[in-house]
Design an enzyme around this catalytic site. Structure first.
Site, PDB file in Angstrom:
ATOM      1  N   ASP A 135      92.577  55.711  20.897  1.00  0.00           N
ATOM      2  CA  ASP A 135      92.332  56.956  21.623  1.00  0.00           C
ATOM      3  C   ASP A 135      90.924  57.448  21.300  1.00  0.00           C
ATOM      4  OD1 ASP A 135      94.972  56.986  22.516  1.00  0.00           O
ATOM      5  OD2 ASP A 135      95.634  58.490  21.073  1.00  0.00           O
ATOM      6  N   ARG A 186      90.466  52.543  28.814  1.00  0.00           N
ATOM      7  CA  ARG A 186      91.318  53.568  29.448  1.00  0.00           C
ATOM      8  C   ARG A 186      90.395  54.734  29.808  1.00  0.00           C
ATOM      9  NH1 ARG A 186      94.529  56.637  25.305  1.00  0.00           N
ATOM     10  NH2 ARG A 186      96.244  55.169  25.479  1.00  0.00           N
TER      11      ARG A 186
HETATM   12  P1  FDA Z   1      93.564  67.677  35.496  1.00  0.00           P
HETATM   13  O1  FDA Z   1      93.503  68.305  34.169  1.00  0.00           O
HETATM   14  O2  FDA Z   1      92.528  68.051  36.508  1.00  0.00           O
HETATM   15  O3  FDA Z   1      95.006  67.933  36.099  1.00  0.00           O
HETATM   16  C1  FDA Z   1      95.410  67.476  37.379  1.00  0.00           C
HETATM   17  C2  FDA Z   1      96.857  67.836  37.634  1.00  0.00           C
HETATM   18  O4  FDA Z   1      97.687  67.151  36.695  1.00  0.00           O
HETATM   19  C3  FDA Z   1      97.188  69.295  37.402  1.00  0.00           C
HETATM   20  O5  FDA Z   1      96.954  70.037  38.559  1.00  0.00           O
HETATM   21  C4  FDA Z   1      98.665  69.226  37.049  1.00  0.00           C
HETATM   22  O6  FDA Z   1      99.453  69.032  38.197  1.00  0.00           O
HETATM   23  C5  FDA Z   1      98.729  67.969  36.248  1.00  0.00           C
HETATM   24  N1  FDA Z   1      98.547  68.210  34.795  1.00  0.00           N
HETATM   25  C6  FDA Z   1      97.478  67.858  34.056  1.00  0.00           C
HETATM   26  N2  FDA Z   1      97.658  68.195  32.761  1.00  0.00           N
HETATM   27  C7  FDA Z   1      98.870  68.791  32.707  1.00  0.00           C
HETATM   28  C8  FDA Z   1      99.614  69.359  31.662  1.00  0.00           C
HETATM   29  N3  FDA Z   1      99.155  69.390  30.408  1.00  0.00           N
HETATM   30  N4  FDA Z   1     100.826  69.884  31.938  1.00  0.00           N
HETATM   31  C9  FDA Z   1     101.319  69.848  33.196  1.00  0.00           C
HETATM   32  N5  FDA Z   1     100.649  69.311  34.249  1.00  0.00           N
HETATM   33  C10 FDA Z   1      99.440  68.794  33.996  1.00  0.00           C
HETATM   34  N6  FDA Z   1      92.064  62.594  26.402  1.00  0.00           N
HETATM   35  C11 FDA Z   1      91.163  62.322  25.437  1.00  0.00           C
HETATM   36  O7  FDA Z   1      90.238  63.100  25.235  1.00  0.00           O
HETATM   37  N7  FDA Z   1      91.290  61.183  24.678  1.00  0.00           N
HETATM   38  C12 FDA Z   1      92.285  60.273  24.892  1.00  0.00           C
HETATM   39  O8  FDA Z   1      92.342  59.247  24.205  1.00  0.00           O
HETATM   40  C13 FDA Z   1      93.239  60.559  25.907  1.00  0.00           C
HETATM   41  N8  FDA Z   1      94.265  59.713  26.152  1.00  0.00           N
HETATM   42  C14 FDA Z   1      95.052  59.913  27.264  1.00  0.00           C
HETATM   43  C15 FDA Z   1      95.997  58.954  27.644  1.00  0.00           C
HETATM   44  C16 FDA Z   1      96.689  59.090  28.834  1.00  0.00           C
HETATM   45  C17 FDA Z   1      97.678  58.037  29.212  1.00  0.00           C
HETATM   46  C18 FDA Z   1      96.459  60.241  29.663  1.00  0.00           C
HETATM   47  C19 FDA Z   1      97.164  60.389  30.980  1.00  0.00           C
HETATM   48  C20 FDA Z   1      95.575  61.200  29.281  1.00  0.00           C
HETATM   49  C21 FDA Z   1      94.877  61.065  28.073  1.00  0.00           C
HETATM   50  N9  FDA Z   1      93.972  62.043  27.672  1.00  0.00           N
HETATM   51  C22 FDA Z   1      93.096  61.738  26.661  1.00  0.00           C
HETATM   52  C23 FDA Z   1      93.993  63.399  28.291  1.00  0.00           C
HETATM   53  C24 FDA Z   1      92.975  63.540  29.405  1.00  0.00           C
HETATM   54  O9  FDA Z   1      91.682  63.556  28.889  1.00  0.00           O
HETATM   55  C25 FDA Z   1      93.208  64.843  30.191  1.00  0.00           C
HETATM   56  O10 FDA Z   1      93.007  65.942  29.329  1.00  0.00           O
HETATM   57  C26 FDA Z   1      94.576  64.974  30.822  1.00  0.00           C
HETATM   58  O11 FDA Z   1      95.007  63.753  31.355  1.00  0.00           O
HETATM   59  C27 FDA Z   1      94.548  66.010  31.970  1.00  0.00           C
HETATM   60  O12 FDA Z   1      93.646  65.600  32.944  1.00  0.00           O
HETATM   61  P2  FDA Z   1      94.067  65.037  34.388  1.00  0.00           P
HETATM   62  O13 FDA Z   1      93.272  63.793  34.631  1.00  0.00           O
HETATM   63  O14 FDA Z   1      95.506  64.867  34.496  1.00  0.00           O
HETATM   64  O15 FDA Z   1      93.483  66.098  35.417  1.00  0.00           O
END
Ligand code: FDA
Length: 310
Positions: A135, A186
């Site tokens: 990560d 990732r």
């Molecule tokens: P965004 O935040 O714009 O959200 C888009 C939509 O997704 C929202 O409108 C909502 O519907 C849904 N959503 C997102 N977060 C939600 C929540 N917490 N609760 C409910 N709904 C939510 N980060 C990092 O810094 N280091 C890492 O190693 C990782 N590893 C990692 C692994 C995996 C498998 C995932 C999916 C994510 C990570 N992350 C991470 C977290 C990543 O950086 C990010 O903060 C989250 O995925 C939220 O961003 P989105 O891309 O979902 O978009």
């Protein structure tokens, strides 16, 4: 608002009193609020959850929660727990894929301790055919994480990959480097509150960077993981792959346990690979607070959960 919410929850995540309070209620019963994002406090509970996730056609990666450890003993204990996790996974017959954080293995104590601990995990992981994802933590750790990753890569550990954050300005250069090595990335937006001299502050800028980097990874990366719950990011990925004849078996989507289950199901039904990141363990508080920072509306169900439990 985007950066503001992250900063607010980041500040709260450092409160020892809040951590004590949350730890008391968060996982107490099957309905407790933290269970929405955390599969369990023990490995056994998590294996049970993993089986039902696999039965839905999803893939998985297990993460034993913990970060920022301060002593050699804590780093050693986390390492032993990961080695035990490998054993439990093999015996349980679930998918052999784990994620970990370097500050959990002692990166904050000294680099050599961390590398030694990581090797103690990678050795048995390699023998048993595991994939190990590192990560990415906040930007204070980016360079060290990538240096350690490359050190191990050069030592022929090839069952490893790393997460890179679209929010950081430096990431395009890091994606190109990983593509050159042939290492699996990732791609995530980035979960940490970062200063403006290292990272985009506006959601629209982070999203634009995410799409550019996704395209670079799909075009010349090695089986990248596009990790997001954001429908426009997912749509952009599907359409870029479709337009360029990139098959559904050449990349995967990844999402976090408990978030957007509807989207996970739709993607699987459409023939895409979807991997769930499944966190477990007692040290869930900072992870949980990052999930609140991403979507402050989540606070509503926490408050309802606490009131309901009293
Ligand atoms: P965004 O935040 O714009 O959200 C888009 C939509 O997704 C929202 O409108 C909502 O519907 C849904 N959503 C997102 N977060 C939600 C929540 N917490 N609760 C409910 N709904 C939510 N980060 C990092 O810094 N280091 C890492 O190693 C990782 N590893 C990692 C692994 C995996 C498998 C995932 C999916 C994510 C990570 N992350 C991470 C977290 C990543 O950086 C990010 O903060 C989250 O995925 C939220 O961003 P989105 O891309 O979902 O978009």
């Amino acid at each position: 608002m985007y950066a503001g919410a992250k900063a607010f929850f980041y500040a709260l995540s450092r409160s020892a009193a809040l951590k004590r309070l949350a730890s008391r209620y968060g996982m107490r019963s099957r309905e407790s609020f933290a269970r929405r994002f955390i599969a369990g406090e023990t490995i056994d509970e998590t294996v049970e959850a993993s089986r039902s996730i696999q039965a839905q056609g999803l893939q998985l990666t297990l993460d034993y929660l913990g970060e920022s450890v301060r002593t050699v003993e804590e780093a050693d204990a986390a390492t032993r727990e990961y080695v035990r996790l490998l054993d439990v996974i093999v015996k349980a017959g679930i998918e052999r894929n784990i994620s970990l954080k370097l500050t959990q293995l002692g990166a904050g104590i000294d680099r050599a301790t961390c590398v030694d601990n990581l090797r103690r995990i990678l050795e048995p992981a390699g023998r048993h055919g595991f994939f190990v994802r590192i990560d990415m933590e906040d930007s204070a750790w980016t360079q060290m994480t990538l240096d350690i990753f490359e050190t191990l890569w050069q030592q022929d550990y090839r069952n490893i990959g790393v997460a890179l954050q679209a929010a950081l300005y430096r990431t395009e250069q890091d994606v190109r480097r990983m593509n050159e090595l042939g290492a699996r990335v990732r791609l995530v937006k980035g979960a940490y509150k970062e200063p403006k001299d290292v990272a985009y502050q506006r959601k629209s800028d982070v999203d634009a960077a995410f799409i550019r980097l996704m395209q670079l990874l799909l075009d010349s990366g090695v089986y990248p993981a596009i990790a997001t719950h954001d429908p426009p990011m997912i749509e952009a990925t599907r359409s870029h792959a479709g337009r360029n004849g990139i098959g559904k078996d050449r990349f995967e989507f990844q999402m976090l346990y408990g978030i957007r289950r509807d989207l996970q199901g739709t993607l699987v039904a459409d023939g895409y690979r979807v991997r769930l990141y499944i966190p477990f363990g007692r040290e869930w508080f900072p992870y949980f607070m990052r999930r609140l920072g991403e979507r402050p509306a989540n606070l509503g169900f926490v408050v309802r959960g606490i009131l309901g439990e009293q």
